[in-house]
Design a protein around this motif. Structure first.
Motif, short mmCIF file in Angstrom:
data_model
loop_
_atom_site.label_atom_id
_atom_site.label_comp_id
_atom_site.label_asym_id
_atom_site.label_seq_id
_atom_site.Cartn_x
_atom_site.Cartn_y
_atom_site.Cartn_z
N ILE A 216 39.87 -21.59 -12.10
CA ILE A 216 39.31 -22.50 -13.10
C ILE A 216 37.84 -22.25 -13.36
CG2 ILE A 216 38.73 -24.91 -13.55
CD1 ILE A 216 41.35 -25.74 -12.33
N ALA A 217 37.04 -22.17 -12.31
CA ALA A 217 35.58 -22.07 -12.48
C ALA A 217 35.18 -20.74 -13.10
CB ALA A 217 34.90 -22.23 -11.12
N PRO A 218 34.13 -20.72 -13.92
CA PRO A 218 33.68 -19.47 -14.54
C PRO A 218 33.32 -18.41 -13.50
CG PRO A 218 32.66 -21.33 -15.63
CD PRO A 218 33.35 -21.88 -14.43
N PRO A 219 33.71 -17.15 -13.73
CA PRO A 219 33.36 -16.04 -12.84
C PRO A 219 31.98 -15.49 -13.20
CG PRO A 219 34.71 -15.24 -14.62
CD PRO A 219 34.52 -16.71 -14.87
N ALA A 220 31.61 -14.39 -12.57
CA ALA A 220 30.30 -13.79 -12.87
C ALA A 220 30.37 -12.28 -12.65
CB ALA A 220 29.21 -14.41 -12.00
N TRP A 221 29.40 -11.61 -13.27
CA TRP A 221 29.19 -10.17 -13.09
C TRP A 221 27.87 -9.97 -12.35
CZ3 TRP A 221 32.87 -6.72 -14.45
CH2 TRP A 221 33.81 -7.08 -15.42
N VAL A 222 27.90 -9.19 -11.25
CA VAL A 222 26.69 -8.96 -10.46
C VAL A 222 26.86 -7.65 -9.67
CG1 VAL A 222 27.64 -10.50 -8.67
CG2 VAL A 222 25.22 -9.88 -8.62
N ASP A 223 25.84 -6.82 -9.67
CA ASP A 223 25.90 -5.54 -8.96
C ASP A 223 25.68 -5.77 -7.47
OD1 ASP A 223 25.83 -2.94 -8.13
OD2 ASP A 223 24.00 -2.38 -9.20
N LEU A 224 26.74 -5.55 -6.68
CA LEU A 224 26.68 -5.78 -5.24
C LEU A 224 26.55 -4.50 -4.44
CD1 LEU A 224 29.47 -8.50 -4.90
CD2 LEU A 224 27.00 -8.84 -4.95
N GLU B 250 24.95 -1.64 -5.59
CA GLU B 250 23.79 -0.88 -6.05
C GLU B 250 24.16 0.44 -6.72
OE1 GLU B 250 20.15 -1.25 -3.67
OE2 GLU B 250 21.37 -2.23 -2.14
N ASP B 251 25.23 0.41 -7.54
CA ASP B 251 25.60 1.59 -8.31
C ASP B 251 25.29 1.40 -9.79
OD1 ASP B 251 27.51 -0.24 -9.03
OD2 ASP B 251 29.23 1.02 -8.56
N ASP B 252 24.50 0.34 -10.09
CA ASP B 252 24.08 0.03 -11.46
C ASP B 252 25.24 -0.37 -12.37
OD1 ASP B 252 21.35 0.48 -10.95
OD2 ASP B 252 21.62 2.63 -11.22
N VAL B 253 26.34 -0.78 -11.78
CA VAL B 253 27.47 -1.33 -12.53
C VAL B 253 27.77 -2.71 -11.96
CG1 VAL B 253 29.91 -1.08 -13.13
CG2 VAL B 253 28.43 0.95 -13.02
N GLU B 254 27.79 -3.73 -12.82
CA GLU B 254 28.05 -5.08 -12.33
C GLU B 254 29.47 -5.21 -11.81
OE1 GLU B 254 26.64 -4.60 -15.34
OE2 GLU B 254 24.69 -5.61 -15.29
N ASP B 255 29.60 -5.86 -10.65
CA ASP B 255 30.87 -6.11 -10.02
C ASP B 255 31.32 -7.54 -10.35
OD1 ASP B 255 30.76 -3.54 -8.58
OD2 ASP B 255 29.10 -4.49 -7.52
N VAL B 256 32.54 -7.87 -9.98
CA VAL B 256 33.14 -9.17 -10.29
C VAL B 256 33.04 -10.09 -9.09
CG1 VAL B 256 35.29 -10.35 -10.93
CG2 VAL B 256 34.78 -8.09 -11.89
N VAL B 257 32.68 -11.34 -9.34
CA VAL B 257 32.81 -12.39 -8.33
C VAL B 257 33.48 -13.58 -8.98
CG1 VAL B 257 30.48 -13.27 -8.78
CG2 VAL B 257 31.64 -13.86 -6.65
N ALA B 258 34.44 -14.18 -8.26
CA ALA B 258 35.18 -15.32 -8.80
C ALA B 258 35.60 -16.24 -7.67
CB ALA B 258 36.41 -14.84 -9.58
N ASN B 259 35.65 -17.54 -7.99
CA ASN B 259 36.15 -18.54 -7.06
C ASN B 259 37.57 -18.91 -7.43
OD1 ASN B 259 33.56 -18.62 -5.96
ND2 ASN B 259 32.94 -20.37 -7.21
N ALA B 260 38.47 -18.95 -6.45
CA ALA B 260 39.82 -19.44 -6.67
C ALA B 260 39.88 -20.91 -6.29
CB ALA B 260 40.81 -18.64 -5.82
N VAL B 261 40.74 -21.67 -6.96
CA VAL B 261 40.87 -23.09 -6.65
C VAL B 261 41.21 -23.29 -5.18
CG1 VAL B 261 42.18 -25.20 -7.14
CG2 VAL B 261 41.45 -23.73 -9.01
N ASP B 262 41.92 -22.34 -4.57
CA ASP B 262 42.33 -22.51 -3.16
C ASP B 262 41.20 -22.27 -2.16
OD1 ASP B 262 42.03 -19.72 -2.98
OD2 ASP B 262 44.18 -19.34 -3.18
#
Length: 486
Positions: A261-269, A271-283
């Motif tokens: 449900i909650a909005p996800p985000a893009w963030v480089d974790l 350090e390859d200059d490409v944003e990665d995915v982070v998301a919260n699951a309801v569980d």
């Protein structure tokens, strides 16, 4: 360590000192789920505040979208809606008057674009016209994002999710399929649409990683399912929507009993200059995925929680990898009574801070370096209750800052009577004086937690220098788009 704590306490002491330029605006008959944004509507050099409001579900409201003068809190304009406006505004000038206009959404298929100068409606999404003679149903619109110019009118267009049938009982899996649509920002014309690949509903506001060289290949994160119905997390691209087919979107994760449900985000974790995915699951899981391969980097379960809020992103330790701060509900829906907060190391997913602050609500954390030491602090809305001698509850709301070097949390403001359901505060500098301002909203009923019978919007002027880089200063980030910029 004592010196660091004294510095932190000093900043918070200065922060709490009231000033004549502080203001509060009270609206007596409405409440809010919306998170505030700021832009200069009246061209006086001071940013103004805009957000959505409303009454109980299915009730019309003549002040469902409001703009407040950033100097005084006085209402600049208002606009009406047939149901709650829970979305957080997106801002872009579409009528070429050099003033940003307001894109805002809500229940009952409400999606309006308002003239920033006077609040009048520029366009409203026409559900009747696009109903295919009643065969197609439209549901809630969530937060819009801007993409490249699809209809070649010189304006960036809109991508947005639509879904969530309020009339279906909580545990009934037979729900209308959600969709992602692309609309003309100038007119609201439907340019493209695609249904969820798993035929499930959607409540998630999507986040987009823009590709300036190949905008059609810009990646989007979206998720399905809800509080009681399982779902999946996907990554696709704009071209799939333009073709009307999301069947080739890559499934990143699944949840059999709860959705995303909650909005996800893009963030480089990594350090390859490409944003990665982070998301919260309801569980209660926080998950990250490589932005190139979309393989899982790490997953962390926050025990005995459910996630209905997004994350705050910042540098909470001394390494160069962004970290995450989350505030999740404790319990199982609908029996949710308290919250649990955690700071997760962005490199490993390890929980480095754990606390339990406040009564259940779904606003998201924001992030800034309040002390100027290069390590960010998290700021979050906190609700609490006080019992009198007869065990009668009175609810209060406040703001907390959490400093992670010494794992200290402190209230930033004195508690105010009322409760905040889901409005995320805004960090900004309204008057460009070089000092941080905080805008926050809450209900004013001190005896109930879910009310739409009165609210306040507060502007708190501080003596904290405005950070050169405001890490994550609003719901879905400082640029309202779910992208963390290093």
């Amino acid at each position: 360590m004592k010196q660091q704590l004294l510095v932190f306490a000093f900043f918070l002491f200065c922060f709490g000192v009231s000033a004549q330029s502080n203001w509060s605006a009270e609206l007596k008959t409405v409440g809010t789920f919306s998170s505030p944004r700021a832009t200069d509507f009246n061209q006086d050099g001071i940013k103004d505040v805009v957000l959505g409001t409303g009454r109980l579900e299915f009730q019309a409201c003549d002040s469902a979208m409001i703009a407040l003068d950033g100097k005084t809190g006085k209402m600049l304009w208002r606009n009406s809606a047939q149901d709650q406006i829970f979305g957080s505004p997106a801002l872009m000038d579409v009528n070429n008057d050099q003033i940003e206009d307001v894109f805002i959404t809500g229940r009952s298929s409400e999606f309006k674009v308002l003239n920033g100068k006077n609040g009048k409606t520029i366009w409203k999404f026409d559900t009747t016209f696009y109903s295919n003679n009643g065969k197609k149903r439209w549901f809630n619109f969530y937060n819009p994002q801007f993409i490249h110019d699809i209809d070649e009118d010189g304006l960036n267009d809109i991508i947005i999710s639509n879904g969530g049938d309020i009339w279906v009982p909580p545990h009934n899996p037979n729900r209308a399929t959600g969709r992602i649509v692309i609309l003309s920002s100038a007119t609201g014309k439907l340019l493209a649409e695609a249904e969820m690949p798993d035929k499930k509903e959607i409540y998630m506001s999507i986040a987009i990683r823009f590709d300036k060289n190949y905008p059609e290949k810009s990646k989007i994160i979206f998720g399905t399912g809800g509080e009681t119905v399982g779902g999946n997390l996907f990554v696709g691209d704009v071209e799939m929507i333009l073709k009307g087919d999301l069947s080739t979107a890559k499934q990143l994760a699944t949840s059999p009993n709860k959705g995303f449900i909650a909005p996800p985000a893009w963030v480089d974790l990594n350090e390859d200059d490409v944003e990665d995915v982070v998301a919260n699951a309801v569980d209660g899981r926080v998950m990250t995925f490589d932005g190139k391969t979309f393989e899982n980097l790490w997953t962390t379960q926050i025990a005995d929680t459910e996630a209905y809020s997004s994350m705050g992103i910042g540098y909470f330790n001394k390494d160069t990898t962004p970290d995450f701060f989350v505030s999740f509900a404790q319990g199982v829906w609908p029996e949710l009574s308290w919250t649990k907060q955690a700071m997760l190391n962005g490199k490993t997913g390890k929980v480095e801070y754990l606390d339990s602050l406040g009564y259940y609500q779904t606003s998201s954390p924001i992030v800034a370096d309040l002390t100027g030491d290069g390590i960010d602090e998290a700021i979050l809305s906190v609700d609490y209750q006080i019992l009198d001698s007869l065990s009668r509850k009175t609810f209060y709301t406040t703001l907390y800052a959490i400093e992670f070097t010494n794992k200290e949390s402190m209230a930033l403001v004195e508690g105010l009577a009322g409760h905040n359901v889901s409005s995320t505060p805004l960090l900004t500098d309204l008057d460009n004086d070089g000092f941080l301002d905080i805008i926050y909203a809450h209900g004013t009923n001190p005896f109930k937690t879910y009310t739409f019978d009165g609210m306040r919007v507060n502007c708190l002027k501080t003596t904290i220098p405005m950070p050169k880089k405001l890490r994550w200063g609003a719901y879905m980030g400082s640029f309202y788009d779910g992208v963390f910029r290093k």
